[in-house]
Write a protein that holds these residues in place. Structure first.
Motif, PDB file in Angstrom:
ATOM      1  N   LYS A   1      52.843  31.780  53.433  1.00  0.00           N
ATOM      2  CA  LYS A   1      52.201  31.924  52.120  1.00  0.00           C
ATOM      3  C   LYS A   1      51.799  33.333  51.821  1.00  0.00           C
ATOM      4  CE  LYS A   1      48.146  29.631  53.692  1.00  0.00           C
ATOM      5  NZ  LYS A   1      47.296  28.474  53.547  1.00  0.00           N
ATOM      6  N   TRP A   2      51.861  33.885  50.639  1.00  0.00           N
ATOM      7  CA  TRP A   2      51.498  35.027  50.214  1.00  0.00           C
ATOM      8  C   TRP A   2      50.542  34.916  48.994  1.00  0.00           C
ATOM      9  CZ3 TRP A   2      56.326  33.606  51.627  1.00  0.00           C
ATOM     10  CH2 TRP A   2      56.873  34.222  52.765  1.00  0.00           C
ATOM     11  N   VAL A   3      49.603  36.195  48.838  1.00  0.00           N
ATOM     12  CA  VAL A   3      49.081  36.004  47.740  1.00  0.00           C
ATOM     13  C   VAL A   3      49.015  37.204  46.931  1.00  0.00           C
ATOM     14  CG1 VAL A   3      46.541  35.965  46.727  1.00  0.00           C
ATOM     15  CG2 VAL A   3      47.249  34.544  48.824  1.00  0.00           C
ATOM     16  N   ILE A   4      49.209  37.126  45.557  1.00  0.00           N
ATOM     17  CA  ILE A   4      48.895  38.212  44.600  1.00  0.00           C
ATOM     18  C   ILE A   4      47.906  38.376  43.892  1.00  0.00           C
ATOM     19  CG2 ILE A   4      50.239  39.669  42.792  1.00  0.00           C
ATOM     20  CD1 ILE A   4      52.964  38.968  43.951  1.00  0.00           C
ATOM     21  N   SER A   5      47.074  39.529  43.904  1.00  0.00           N
ATOM     22  CA  SER A   5      45.827  39.296  42.988  1.00  0.00           C
ATOM     23  C   SER A   5      46.205  40.237  41.843  1.00  0.00           C
ATOM     24  CB  SER A   5      44.786  40.291  43.830  1.00  0.00           C
ATOM     25  OG  SER A   5      43.645  40.360  42.956  1.00  0.00           O
ATOM     26  N   MET A   6      46.170  39.537  40.833  1.00  0.00           N
ATOM     27  CA  MET A   6      46.606  40.231  39.508  1.00  0.00           C
ATOM     28  C   MET A   6      45.650  40.417  38.755  1.00  0.00           C
ATOM     29  SD  MET A   6      49.212  38.379  36.641  1.00  0.00           S
ATOM     30  CE  MET A   6      49.674  39.182  35.190  1.00  0.00           C
ATOM     31  N   GLY A   7      45.530  41.762  38.359  1.00  0.00           N
ATOM     32  CA  GLY A   7      44.416  42.142  37.359  1.00  0.00           C
ATOM     33  C   GLY A   7      43.296  42.689  38.048  1.00  0.00           C
ATOM     34  N   VAL A   8      42.312  43.480  37.390  1.00  0.00           N
ATOM     35  CA  VAL A   8      41.137  44.059  38.180  1.00  0.00           C
ATOM     36  C   VAL A   8      39.980  43.000  38.422  1.00  0.00           C
ATOM     37  CG1 VAL A   8      41.386  46.303  37.557  1.00  0.00           C
ATOM     38  CG2 VAL A   8      40.338  44.769  35.799  1.00  0.00           C
ATOM     39  N   CYS A   9      40.052  42.060  37.527  1.00  0.00           N
ATOM     40  CA  CYS A   9      39.056  40.951  37.923  1.00  0.00           C
ATOM     41  C   CYS A   9      39.446  40.163  39.175  1.00  0.00           C
ATOM     42  CB  CYS A   9      39.004  39.622  36.769  1.00  0.00           C
ATOM     43  SG  CYS A   9      38.416  40.088  34.983  1.00  0.00           S
ATOM     44  N   ALA A  10      40.514  39.706  39.329  1.00  0.00           N
ATOM     45  CA  ALA A  10      40.862  39.194  40.571  1.00  0.00           C
ATOM     46  C   ALA A  10      40.592  39.989  41.578  1.00  0.00           C
ATOM     47  CB  ALA A  10      42.189  38.493  40.629  1.00  0.00           C
ATOM     48  N   SER A  11      40.959  41.212  41.634  1.00  0.00           N
ATOM     49  CA  SER A  11      41.121  42.328  42.565  1.00  0.00           C
ATOM     50  C   SER A  11      39.835  42.933  43.046  1.00  0.00           C
ATOM     51  CB  SER A  11      41.847  43.354  42.161  1.00  0.00           C
ATOM     52  OG  SER A  11      43.329  43.051  41.973  1.00  0.00           O
ATOM     53  N   SER A  12      38.681  42.897  41.860  1.00  0.00           N
ATOM     54  CA  SER A  12      37.503  43.612  42.436  1.00  0.00           C
ATOM     55  C   SER A  12      36.382  43.248  41.574  1.00  0.00           C
ATOM     56  CB  SER A  12      37.717  45.067  42.194  1.00  0.00           C
ATOM     57  OG  SER A  12      37.656  45.521  40.637  1.00  0.00           O
ATOM     58  N   GLY A  13      36.389  42.177  40.613  1.00  0.00           N
ATOM     59  CA  GLY A  13      35.542  41.774  39.571  1.00  0.00           C
ATOM     60  C   GLY A  13      35.712  42.462  38.414  1.00  0.00           C
ATOM     61  N   GLY A  14      36.335  43.481  38.488  1.00  0.00           N
ATOM     62  CA  GLY A  14      36.555  44.175  37.003  1.00  0.00           C
ATOM     63  C   GLY A  14      35.124  44.626  36.566  1.00  0.00           C
ATOM     64  N   PHE A  15      35.219  44.580  35.309  1.00  0.00           N
ATOM     65  CA  PHE A  15      34.014  44.893  34.566  1.00  0.00           C
ATOM     66  C   PHE A  15      32.992  43.933  34.522  1.00  0.00           C
ATOM     67  CE2 PHE A  15      37.004  43.549  31.098  1.00  0.00           C
ATOM     68  CZ  PHE A  15      36.825  42.524  30.754  1.00  0.00           C
ATOM     69  N   TYR A  16      33.211  42.762  35.180  1.00  0.00           N
ATOM     70  CA  TYR A  16      32.027  41.745  35.356  1.00  0.00           C
ATOM     71  C   TYR A  16      31.510  42.036  36.834  1.00  0.00           C
ATOM     72  CZ  TYR A  16      34.640  38.763  32.064  1.00  0.00           C
ATOM     73  OH  TYR A  16      35.087  38.581  31.109  1.00  0.00           O
ATOM     74  N   ARG A  17      30.657  43.175  36.672  1.00  0.00           N
ATOM     75  CA  ARG A  17      29.600  43.410  37.751  1.00  0.00           C
ATOM     76  C   ARG A  17      28.523  42.548  37.724  1.00  0.00           C
ATOM     77  NH1 ARG A  17      28.068  48.714  40.787  1.00  0.00           N
ATOM     78  NH2 ARG A  17      26.650  47.713  42.174  1.00  0.00           N
ATOM     79  N   ALA A  18      28.504  41.448  37.823  1.00  0.00           N
ATOM     80  CA  ALA A  18      27.378  40.239  37.307  1.00  0.00           C
ATOM     81  C   ALA A  18      27.074  39.412  38.418  1.00  0.00           C
ATOM     82  CB  ALA A  18      27.738  39.858  35.947  1.00  0.00           C
ATOM     83  N   TYR A  19      26.221  38.419  37.749  1.00  0.00           N
ATOM     84  CA  TYR A  19      25.590  37.447  38.805  1.00  0.00           C
ATOM     85  C   TYR A  19      26.543  36.513  39.018  1.00  0.00           C
ATOM     86  CZ  TYR A  19      25.107  34.811  34.189  1.00  0.00           C
ATOM     87  OH  TYR A  19      25.165  34.407  33.013  1.00  0.00           O
ATOM     88  N   HIS A  20      27.697  36.261  38.294  1.00  0.00           N
ATOM     89  CA  HIS A  20      28.259  34.888  38.427  1.00  0.00           C
ATOM     90  C   HIS A  20      29.880  35.128  38.953  1.00  0.00           C
ATOM     91  CE1 HIS A  20      29.399  36.855  34.849  1.00  0.00           C
ATOM     92  NE2 HIS A  20      30.127  35.952  34.343  1.00  0.00           N
ATOM     93  N   VAL A  21      30.439  36.442  39.124  1.00  0.00           N
ATOM     94  CA  VAL A  21      31.807  36.493  39.464  1.00  0.00           C
ATOM     95  C   VAL A  21      31.993  37.172  40.637  1.00  0.00           C
ATOM     96  CG1 VAL A  21      33.894  38.053  38.523  1.00  0.00           C
ATOM     97  CG2 VAL A  21      32.178  36.894  36.879  1.00  0.00           C
TER      98      VAL A  21
ATOM     99  N   GLY B   1      45.223  46.865  36.306  1.00  0.00           N
ATOM    100  CA  GLY B   1      45.227  46.662  34.980  1.00  0.00           C
ATOM    101  C   GLY B   1      44.551  45.553  34.513  1.00  0.00           C
ATOM    102  N   CYS B   2      44.357  45.639  33.070  1.00  0.00           N
ATOM    103  CA  CYS B   2      43.430  45.041  32.392  1.00  0.00           C
ATOM    104  C   CYS B   2      43.981  44.443  31.308  1.00  0.00           C
ATOM    105  CB  CYS B   2      41.810  45.155  32.384  1.00  0.00           C
ATOM    106  SG  CYS B   2      40.838  44.138  31.654  1.00  0.00           S
ATOM    107  N   PRO B   3      44.837  43.426  30.901  1.00  0.00           N
ATOM    108  CA  PRO B   3      45.557  43.165  32.095  1.00  0.00           C
ATOM    109  C   PRO B   3      46.757  43.755  32.527  1.00  0.00           C
ATOM    110  CG  PRO B   3      46.569  42.038  29.660  1.00  0.00           C
ATOM    111  CD  PRO B   3      45.382  43.063  29.728  1.00  0.00           C
ATOM    112  N   PRO B   4      47.285  43.672  33.654  1.00  0.00           N
ATOM    113  CA  PRO B   4      48.588  44.382  33.964  1.00  0.00           C
ATOM    114  C   PRO B   4      49.695  44.202  33.297  1.00  0.00           C
ATOM    115  CG  PRO B   4      47.633  42.950  35.907  1.00  0.00           C
ATOM    116  CD  PRO B   4      47.012  42.668  34.645  1.00  0.00           C
ATOM    117  N   THR B   5      50.452  45.043  33.056  1.00  0.00           N
ATOM    118  CA  THR B   5      51.850  44.777  32.154  1.00  0.00           C
ATOM    119  C   THR B   5      52.668  43.826  32.908  1.00  0.00           C
ATOM    120  OG1 THR B   5      52.956  46.717  33.306  1.00  0.00           O
ATOM    121  CG2 THR B   5      51.771  47.129  30.956  1.00  0.00           C
ATOM    122  N   PRO B   6      53.438  43.200  32.000  1.00  0.00           N
ATOM    123  CA  PRO B   6      54.503  42.145  32.950  1.00  0.00           C
ATOM    124  C   PRO B   6      55.311  42.959  34.055  1.00  0.00           C
ATOM    125  CG  PRO B   6      54.761  42.046  30.417  1.00  0.00           C
ATOM    126  CD  PRO B   6      53.596  43.116  30.801  1.00  0.00           C
ATOM    127  N   GLU B   7      55.652  44.263  33.596  1.00  0.00           N
ATOM    128  CA  GLU B   7      56.445  45.249  34.592  1.00  0.00           C
ATOM    129  C   GLU B   7      55.630  45.500  35.940  1.00  0.00           C
ATOM    130  OE1 GLU B   7      55.734  46.003  31.591  1.00  0.00           O
ATOM    131  OE2 GLU B   7      57.772  46.408  30.588  1.00  0.00           O
TER     132      GLU B   7
END
Ligand code: SF4
Lengths: 189, 184
Positions: free
Chosen positions: A107-127, A143-149
């Motif tokens: 099985k493989w995992v793709i982390s799509m978008g900055v939220c899933a990859s690093s928390g993105g701009f949610y540098r907060a108590y809950h993410v 990307g936030c969100p990444p383009t379909p490409e």
């Protein structure tokens, strides 16, 4: 898709009017890798806006079917590529982990978008500051969100990885844990 | 704008109204913690006021503004009949952060009050299920208090029960209900 064989010309005895049949020679391992890379079944773990972008990737305009990955499954037991699309909060973390563990290997995992990859701009108590805190990730898509490409490119990268025969990150983690356990055992002896 | 509302409240509560402001038609009244429940009941039941709709319950932490008492609980009410709004505020001290619940007045305040409890640690006396609603079971502290570090996280290892406010009998009823015509 990477399958390269040689064309063997055969002629049947007694007849030279039939067209030559095509025969490909390859190894079983390579064949399996080719098949795996061309038939990824995605499991969308969509929690926020990135999931909307994922929908456009699988629908007709971008048409993920061209990459053999259009059979979206909502059961982890029927899928082998988890696409985490969206913000994963700490409350959701054990659910993500549970669903991931229910998937069958390989099985493989793709982390799509900055939220899933690093928390993105949610540098907060809950993410969660990146889902790699709890699951091994093979490809990150910025990307936030990444383009379909962007997502399609990630899936192509994953396909390349599978065809090269590289282990999934999950396998790497398993192997590392097994090696550490072996070492601990040796140290005790 | 909302003169009759204020007059009505003055008639009933008199000097108990600690502070009143009516900026740009935005009526706000402050009342003591001991009488806030009485005031909410009056706002809803009084035929002239008829504030049938509790739009939100929230709180404010006046820590950095040196507020005394530190917190305020804020009720936003709206009347569908008269089209008026009112904001009711009550001060809550840090060492005893408790307010009477308004669930018996508007059922909708149930989750609002749980959110206030989760984020500010203000408890509501008499609430049927006074527990966190947004943050998970193992979270410690209250995230919207000004002295809570903004990125301090608490990890959750086992899934939190997301449906625990539904009683077992209710859950069984939901499960038993036919959800699709084909399965009938
Ligand atoms: S990365 Fe951006 S688009 Fe994707 S889930 Fe986060 S906020 Fe939404």
């Amino acid at each position: 898709m990477g399958l390269k064989g040689e064309r063997v010309e055969t002629t049947r005895p007694g007849s030279d009017t039939k067209p030559p049949e095509s025969v490909f020679t390859t190894t079983l391992d390579k064949m399996v890798r080719w098949a795996r890379a061309g038939s990824l079944w995605p499991l969308p773990f969509g929690t926020a806006c990135c999931a909307i972008e994922f929908m456009s990737v699988v629908s007709s305009h971008y048409d993920l079917a061209r990459f053999g990955a259009e059979v979206v499954r909502f059961s982890p037991r029927q899928s082998d590529m988890m696409i985490v699309a969206g913000t994963v909060v700490d409350k959701q973390a054990p659910i993500l982990k549970l669903i991931y563990e229910q998937m069958c290997s390989p099985k493989w995992v793709i982390s799509m978008g900055v939220c899933a990859s690093s928390g993105g701009f949610y540098r907060a108590y809950h993410v969660m500051q990146g889902i790699d805190e709890i699951v091994p990730v093979d490809v990150y898509v910025p990307g936030c969100p990444p383009t379909p490409e962007g997502l399609i490119y990630a899936i192509m990268k994953l396909q390349e990885k599978i065809e090269r025969g590289e282990p999934s990150h999950y396998q790497v983690v398993l192997d590392r844990e097994a090696a550490e356990a072996r070492e601990r055992k040796l140290a005790r002896v | 704008m909302a003169e009759f509302v204020l007059e009505n409240l003055r008639r009933r509560f008199g000097d108990a109204l600690q502070r009143v402001s009516d900026d740009h038609g935005d009526l706000t009244v402050w009342i003591g913690r001991d009488r806030v429940h009485e005031m909410l009941v009056h706002c809803k039941r009084d035929p002239e006021l008829d504030f049938c709709f509790c739009m939100d319950v929230t709180a404010v932490d006046y820590l950095s503004l040196g507020g005394d008492p530190r917190f305020a609980v804020v009720y936003h009410l709206y009347s569908l009949k008269t089209g008026k709004r009112i904001r009711v505020k009550t001060g809550v001290p840090e060492d005893d952060p408790v307010v009477d619940t308004a669930v018996d007045v508007w059922k909708a305040t149930d989750w609002f009050e749980r959110e206030v409890y989760d984020m500010f640690g203000i408890r509501f006396e008499g609430h049927p299920n006074m527990k966190r609603i947004l943050c998970h079971r193992d979270f410690q502290g209250h995230a919207l208090r000004k002295d809570y570090p903004a990125d301090l996280r608490w990890k959750l290892l086992r899934p939190d029960d997301l449906l625990d406010e539904i009683s077992t009998e209710e859950m069984q009823r939901i499960r038993a209900r036919v959800s699709h015509p084909i399965s009938e």
